[in-house]
Motif scaffolding. Structure first.
Motif, PDB file in Angstrom:
ATOM      1  N   LYS A  50      -2.618   3.704  -1.717  1.00  0.00           N
ATOM      2  CA  LYS A  50      -3.845   3.199  -2.332  1.00  0.00           C
ATOM      3  C   LYS A  50      -3.903   1.681  -2.258  1.00  0.00           C
ATOM      4  O   LYS A  50      -2.883   1.006  -2.154  1.00  0.00           O
ATOM      5  CB  LYS A  50      -3.930   3.665  -3.784  1.00  0.00           C
ATOM      6  CG  LYS A  50      -3.959   5.182  -3.930  1.00  0.00           C
ATOM      7  CD  LYS A  50      -3.986   5.594  -5.387  1.00  0.00           C
ATOM      8  CE  LYS A  50      -4.004   7.115  -5.531  1.00  0.00           C
ATOM      9  NZ  LYS A  50      -3.996   7.529  -6.956  1.00  0.00           N
ATOM     10  N   ASP A  51      -5.112   1.162  -2.362  1.00  0.00           N
ATOM     11  CA  ASP A  51      -5.322  -0.286  -2.342  1.00  0.00           C
ATOM     12  C   ASP A  51      -5.383  -0.892  -3.738  1.00  0.00           C
ATOM     13  O   ASP A  51      -5.600  -2.092  -3.888  1.00  0.00           O
ATOM     14  CB  ASP A  51      -6.618  -0.617  -1.595  1.00  0.00           C
ATOM     15  CG  ASP A  51      -6.519  -0.272  -0.116  1.00  0.00           C
ATOM     16  OD1 ASP A  51      -5.467  -0.538   0.485  1.00  0.00           O
ATOM     17  OD2 ASP A  51      -7.508   0.268   0.425  1.00  0.00           O
ATOM     18  N   ARG A  92       0.826  -1.202   0.000  1.00  0.00           N
ATOM     19  CA  ARG A  92       0.000   0.000   0.000  1.00  0.00           C
ATOM     20  C   ARG A  92       0.863   1.256   0.000  1.00  0.00           C
ATOM     21  O   ARG A  92       0.569   2.221  -0.715  1.00  0.00           O
ATOM     22  CB  ARG A  92      -0.927   0.000   1.219  1.00  0.00           C
ATOM     23  CG  ARG A  92      -2.061   1.001   1.141  1.00  0.00           C
ATOM     24  CD  ARG A  92      -3.054   0.806   2.282  1.00  0.00           C
ATOM     25  NE  ARG A  92      -4.272   1.566   2.058  1.00  0.00           N
ATOM     26  CZ  ARG A  92      -4.395   2.856   2.315  1.00  0.00           C
ATOM     27  NH1 ARG A  92      -3.383   3.526   2.827  1.00  0.00           N
ATOM     28  NH2 ARG A  92      -5.537   3.485   2.065  1.00  0.00           N
TER      29      ARG A  92
END
Length: 299
Positions: free
Chosen positions: A66-67, A60
C-alpha cells in the motif's frame, strides 16, 4: 473528506478510515499495580511518501503493498494506586472525520472524565491536544491538572519566529486548548527528566518536536513507556529504526533517540504505548532492528 485546512497543516495527510463501532468494554493490560488502556480517539491515513531514508519500493512492500498506512490516534489511560492519569488527549471532534471518540473510549474503560487526575502531554501536535476541551471551549477533564514539558512549551511559545515556517501561527490554537486549564490553576510545566510522581518520570525524547517527551511508568519491576510520536509507522520503523518521517523537526535527533530507547526497551522488556501503534507491544532485537510482540489482552 479532508480535514479543514487549519488542521490539515498539522501533519494529517490522506483520507480517514470509516468510523469503528462503539466499544462495549475495554480490557486493561496489567503491569504490577498499574492498569493500562489504549484509547483510540480516531484514525488517520499516513502516506508512505512521508518516510525518509528508505527506498519507496521497500516502504511500499513493508506496508503490505500500500501507499499509505491506516493509523490510529491513541491516548492512554493509566491507573496507579491513588492516581488516574491520561497520556495525551487525541485529536478531538472534527466534523466529518473519524475522530472524537475519547470520551466513549474512557466510558468503555469504566472511567468518567471527572475521574482523571493528571493529563500528560507528549508534545503539542493537534492529534495529542485536540481533546483537551469540549466544543464549547470548556475543560473536557474538569478535575485534572494538565502537565506539559517546559521545553515543549518554550519551543512553541517562546519565540514563534524561530519555529519552522510550516509551524508558525499555531500558538493561538494551542493557547485555546490550554487557557481553560490555566484559568483554573490546573496547568503546570516540568523540567526535562523530572520525576513527576512515585513510579512516573519524564524521559527526554526531543527530535520529533523541540520538547517531545516520553513518560515512563514503573510498578513492581514492570515498566510502561508512553512514547508519543517516537514511532509513526510500526510496520517499518521497528525493523528499520533509522527511517524517519519528513515532519520531524530535527530528523537526526529523532532517529538517535528512537534507536536508544528501542535498545533500552528491548533489554528491559518494557511495554511500549505509541500514539500511532495499533497495540501495546514489547520489542525483541531482530537483526539490525526489532520485532514487536502484541501484549494487548483479548476481549
Amino acid at each position: 473528506m479532508r480535514l479543514p485546512s487549519l488542521l490539515a497543516c498539522l501533519l494529517v495527510q490522506g483520507a480517514v478510515m470509516a468510523q469503528p463501532p462503539a466499544p462495549s468494554r475495554l480490557a486493561p493490560v496489567r503491569l504490577g499495580r498499574m492498569e493500562v488502556w489504549a484509547l483510540q480517539d480516531g484514525r488517520i491515513s499516513l502516506e508512505a511518501s512521508l518516510l525518509k531514508d528508505i527506498a519507496p519500493a521497500d516502504a511500499r512492500r513493508m506496508l503490505g503493498g500500500k501507499d499509505a498506512a491506516s493509523t490510529p490516534v491513541n491516548a492512554f489511560l493509566v491507573r496507579m494506586p491513588g492516581k488516574t492519569i491520561l497520556v495525551d488527549a487525541g485529536m478531538g471532534s472534527v466534523p466529518g472525520e473519524d475522530s472524537g471518540h475519547l470520551e466513549a473510549q474512557l466510558a468503555a474503560a469504566g472511567v468518567a472524565p471527572s475521574e482523571v487526575d493528571l493529563i500528560l502531554i507528549t508534545h503539542f501536535h493537534f492529534d495529542h491536544v485536540g481533546g483537551l476541551v469540549k466544543p464549547d471551549g470548556t475543560r473536557a477533564f474538569p478535575k485534572a491538572t494538565l502537565l506539559v514539558p517546559r521545553s515543549e512549551h518554550r519551543f512553541w511559545f517562546q519565540d514563534p519566529s524561530r519555529l519552522p515556517e510550516r509551524l508558525r501561527g499555531r500558538t493561538a490554537i494551542l493557547q485555546a486548548k490550554f487557557s481553560p486549564y490555566e484559568t483554573a490553576g490546573a496547568f503546570k510545566t516540568f523540567e526535562d527528566g523530572e520525576e513527576l510522581a512515585p513510579g512516573l518520570r519524564a524521559v527526554v525524547a526531543h527530535g520529533h518536536t523541540g520538547g517531545h517527551t516520553v513518560y515512563a511508568f514503573a510498578s513492581e519491576g514492570r515498566e510502561l513507556w508512553c512514547v508519543g510520536d517516537l514511532i509513526h509507522f510500526g510496520a517499518v520503523q521497528f525493523e528499520r529504526p533509522e527511517v524517519g518521517v519528513s515532519f520531524d523537526v530535527e530528523g537526526g535527533a529523532a532517529v538517535q533517540i528512537r534507536r536508544e530507547l528501542f535498545r533500552r526497551a528491548a533489554q528491559s522488556k518494557t511495554v511500549l504505548a505509541g500514539a500511532h501503534l495499533p497495540a501495546l507491544v514489547r520489542i525483541d532485537a531482530k537483526g539490525a532492528g526489532y520485532a514487536a510482540v502484541d501484549v494487548t489482552p483479548t476481549r
